[in-house]
Write a protein that holds these residues in place. Structure first.
Motif, PDB file in Angstrom:
ATOM      1  N   LYS A 216       0.828  -1.195   0.000  1.00 51.37           N
ATOM      2  CA  LYS A 216       0.000   0.000   0.000  1.00 51.37           C
ATOM      3  C   LYS A 216       0.871   1.257   0.000  1.00 51.37           C
ATOM      4  O   LYS A 216       0.605   2.218  -0.739  1.00 51.37           O
ATOM      5  CB  LYS A 216      -0.905  -0.014   1.237  1.00 51.37           C
ATOM      6  CG  LYS A 216      -1.969   1.039   1.230  1.00 51.37           C
ATOM      7  CD  LYS A 216      -2.902   0.860   2.412  1.00 51.37           C
ATOM      8  CE  LYS A 216      -4.006   1.888   2.402  1.00 51.37           C
ATOM      9  NZ  LYS A 216      -4.892   1.732   3.566  1.00 51.37           N
ATOM     10  N   LYS A 217       1.948   1.227   0.822  1.00 53.26           N
ATOM     11  CA  LYS A 217       2.864   2.372   0.852  1.00 53.26           C
ATOM     12  C   LYS A 217       3.549   2.556  -0.490  1.00 53.26           C
ATOM     13  O   LYS A 217       3.698   3.668  -0.985  1.00 53.26           O
ATOM     14  CB  LYS A 217       3.918   2.185   1.949  1.00 53.26           C
ATOM     15  CG  LYS A 217       3.411   2.461   3.341  1.00 53.26           C
ATOM     16  CD  LYS A 217       4.518   2.322   4.358  1.00 53.26           C
ATOM     17  CE  LYS A 217       4.030   2.582   5.761  1.00 53.26           C
ATOM     18  NZ  LYS A 217       5.109   2.410   6.749  1.00 53.26           N
ATOM     19  N   ALA A 218       3.972   1.424  -1.094  1.00 58.82           N
ATOM     20  CA  ALA A 218       4.642   1.500  -2.393  1.00 58.82           C
ATOM     21  C   ALA A 218       3.683   2.057  -3.446  1.00 58.82           C
ATOM     22  O   ALA A 218       4.076   2.863  -4.306  1.00 58.82           O
ATOM     23  CB  ALA A 218       5.135   0.121  -2.809  1.00 58.82           C
ATOM     24  N   LYS A 219       2.446   1.650  -3.398  1.00 61.42           N
ATOM     25  CA  LYS A 219       1.441   2.126  -4.351  1.00 61.42           C
ATOM     26  C   LYS A 219       1.207   3.621  -4.159  1.00 61.42           C
ATOM     27  O   LYS A 219       1.114   4.373  -5.144  1.00 61.42           O
ATOM     28  CB  LYS A 219       0.143   1.357  -4.143  1.00 61.42           C
ATOM     29  CG  LYS A 219      -0.925   1.675  -5.155  1.00 61.42           C
ATOM     30  CD  LYS A 219      -2.152   0.803  -4.922  1.00 61.42           C
ATOM     31  CE  LYS A 219      -3.239   1.143  -5.931  1.00 61.42           C
ATOM     32  NZ  LYS A 219      -4.453   0.366  -5.693  1.00 61.42           N
TER      33      LYS A 219
ATOM     34  N   SER B 285       4.178   5.384  -5.538  1.00 58.51           N
ATOM     35  CA  SER B 285       4.198   5.373  -7.011  1.00 58.51           C
ATOM     36  C   SER B 285       3.148   6.333  -7.561  1.00 58.51           C
ATOM     37  O   SER B 285       3.391   7.018  -8.559  1.00 58.51           O
ATOM     38  CB  SER B 285       3.970   3.970  -7.552  1.00 58.51           C
ATOM     39  OG  SER B 285       2.663   3.525  -7.239  1.00 58.51           O
ATOM     40  N   GLN B 286       1.988   6.407  -6.916  1.00 59.58           N
ATOM     41  CA  GLN B 286       0.977   7.362  -7.363  1.00 59.58           C
ATOM     42  C   GLN B 286       1.456   8.791  -7.155  1.00 59.58           C
ATOM     43  O   GLN B 286       1.214   9.671  -7.974  1.00 59.58           O
ATOM     44  CB  GLN B 286      -0.340   7.145  -6.603  1.00 59.58           C
ATOM     45  CG  GLN B 286      -1.093   5.918  -7.033  1.00 59.58           C
ATOM     46  CD  GLN B 286      -2.353   5.713  -6.210  1.00 59.58           C
ATOM     47  OE1 GLN B 286      -2.586   6.402  -5.226  1.00 59.58           O
ATOM     48  NE2 GLN B 286      -3.152   4.734  -6.622  1.00 59.58           N
ATOM     49  N   LYS B 287       2.164   8.987  -6.059  1.00 56.78           N
ATOM     50  CA  LYS B 287       2.693  10.310  -5.770  1.00 56.78           C
ATOM     51  C   LYS B 287       3.734  10.703  -6.820  1.00 56.78           C
ATOM     52  O   LYS B 287       3.738  11.816  -7.314  1.00 56.78           O
ATOM     53  CB  LYS B 287       3.318  10.291  -4.366  1.00 56.78           C
ATOM     54  CG  LYS B 287       3.595  11.639  -3.773  1.00 56.78           C
ATOM     55  CD  LYS B 287       4.160  11.461  -2.378  1.00 56.78           C
ATOM     56  CE  LYS B 287       4.028  12.697  -1.551  1.00 56.78           C
ATOM     57  NZ  LYS B 287       4.636  12.530  -0.236  1.00 56.78           N
ATOM     58  N   GLU B 288       4.595   9.743  -7.168  1.00 57.24           N
ATOM     59  CA  GLU B 288       5.619   9.997  -8.175  1.00 57.24           C
ATOM     60  C   GLU B 288       4.982  10.224  -9.544  1.00 57.24           C
ATOM     61  O   GLU B 288       5.418  11.082 -10.303  1.00 57.24           O
ATOM     62  CB  GLU B 288       6.602   8.829  -8.237  1.00 57.24           C
ATOM     63  CG  GLU B 288       7.522   8.757  -7.046  1.00 57.24           C
ATOM     64  CD  GLU B 288       8.414   7.524  -7.078  1.00 57.24           C
ATOM     65  OE1 GLU B 288       8.349   6.777  -8.067  1.00 57.24           O
ATOM     66  OE2 GLU B 288       9.153   7.317  -6.114  1.00 57.24           O
ATOM     67  N   GLU B 289       3.938   9.447  -9.851  1.00 56.44           N
ATOM     68  CA  GLU B 289       3.247   9.624 -11.124  1.00 56.44           C
ATOM     69  C   GLU B 289       2.594  10.989 -11.183  1.00 56.44           C
ATOM     70  O   GLU B 289       2.600  11.657 -12.212  1.00 56.44           O
ATOM     71  CB  GLU B 289       2.182   8.537 -11.330  1.00 56.44           C
ATOM     72  CG  GLU B 289       2.751   7.197 -11.688  1.00 56.44           C
ATOM     73  CD  GLU B 289       1.669   6.133 -11.839  1.00 56.44           C
ATOM     74  OE1 GLU B 289       0.477   6.484 -11.863  1.00 56.44           O
ATOM     75  OE2 GLU B 289       2.038   4.956 -11.926  1.00 56.44           O
ATOM     76  N   GLY B 290       2.037  11.401 -10.066  1.00 54.76           N
ATOM     77  CA  GLY B 290       1.420  12.733 -10.009  1.00 54.76           C
ATOM     78  C   GLY B 290       2.474  13.796 -10.238  1.00 54.76           C
ATOM     79  O   GLY B 290       2.252  14.775 -10.951  1.00 54.76           O
ATOM     80  N   ASP B 291       3.669  13.628  -9.651  1.00 59.44           N
ATOM     81  CA  ASP B 291       4.762  14.569  -9.846  1.00 59.44           C
ATOM     82  C   ASP B 291       5.251  14.510 -11.292  1.00 59.44           C
ATOM     83  O   ASP B 291       5.538  15.534 -11.912  1.00 59.44           O
ATOM     84  CB  ASP B 291       5.929  14.258  -8.903  1.00 59.44           C
ATOM     85  CG  ASP B 291       5.576  14.535  -7.440  1.00 59.44           C
ATOM     86  OD1 ASP B 291       4.573  15.258  -7.208  1.00 59.44           O
ATOM     87  OD2 ASP B 291       6.288  14.021  -6.556  1.00 59.44           O
TER      88      ASP B 291
END
Length: 183
Positions: A142-145, A148-154
């Motif tokens: 869940k943390k990794a997801k 990754s969503q945070k990085e994708e948003g960035d």
């Protein structure tokens, strides 16, 4: 006296009918009759006898005088005294033996219960550890997801500035890293 008072005292009043006498032929029938008698008046308290105390032999006598046994020279009454003392001593020894057997069985049972509890606790601990491990894996995933969503948003915000980079990432995502099957 009036007849009504006599009838009330004798139990043969106008509302009471005499019960026919039934003789039980089997123990089960006897038990059934007793239960029926108890259930006629359920409000009446039932006398339940207490459990009888366990039989205990008398302590051996501290001093036995002039018991000669069945040898020559003993009087006619001495043998009976000897026999009685001997029988009582055998009973006492048998009782002590039964008590030691019972005590051993109790100890074995307690030991077995402790072993069963220990084995159950070990199984529970093993399963608890497995559950915790799965919970940690889910939490890490869940943390990794989220990361990754945070990085994708960035990266999407930076990809808006360079559309070619975003297209390259999408192309990389579509390319399989391995091929299944055989050709």
């Amino acid at each position: 006296m009036s007849t009504d008072k006599k009838d009330a005292r004798s139990g043969k009043g106008p509302g009471k009918e005499s019960q026919p006498l039934i003789i039980a032929k089997t123990p089960a029938e006897e038990q059934r009759l007793k239960l029926e008698r108890l259930m006629r008046n359920p409000d009446k308290p039932v006398n339940v006898p207490e459990r009888p105390k366990e039989w205990n032999p008398r302590a051996p006598p501290e001093f036995v005088r002039d018991v000669m046994g069945s040898s020559a020279g003993a009087g006619s009454g001495e043998f009976h005294v000897y026999r009685h003392l001997r029988r009582r001593e055998y009973q006492r020894q048998d009782f002590l033996e039964r008590m030691s057997d019972k005590q051993k069985l109790d100890e074995d049972y307690i030991e077995k219960v402790k072993e069963n509890q220990k084995a159950a606790e070990e199984r529970t601990a093993k399963r608890r550890k497995k559950r915790e491990k799965l919970k940690q894996k889910k939490l890490m995933a869940k943390k990794a997801k989220m990361e990754s969503q945070k990085e994708e948003g960035d990266s999407e915000s930076s990809a808006a500035s360079s559309p070619s980079e975003a297209e390259e990432k999408e192309d990389d995502a579509e390319v399989p890293s391995f091929i299944m099957g055989r050709r």
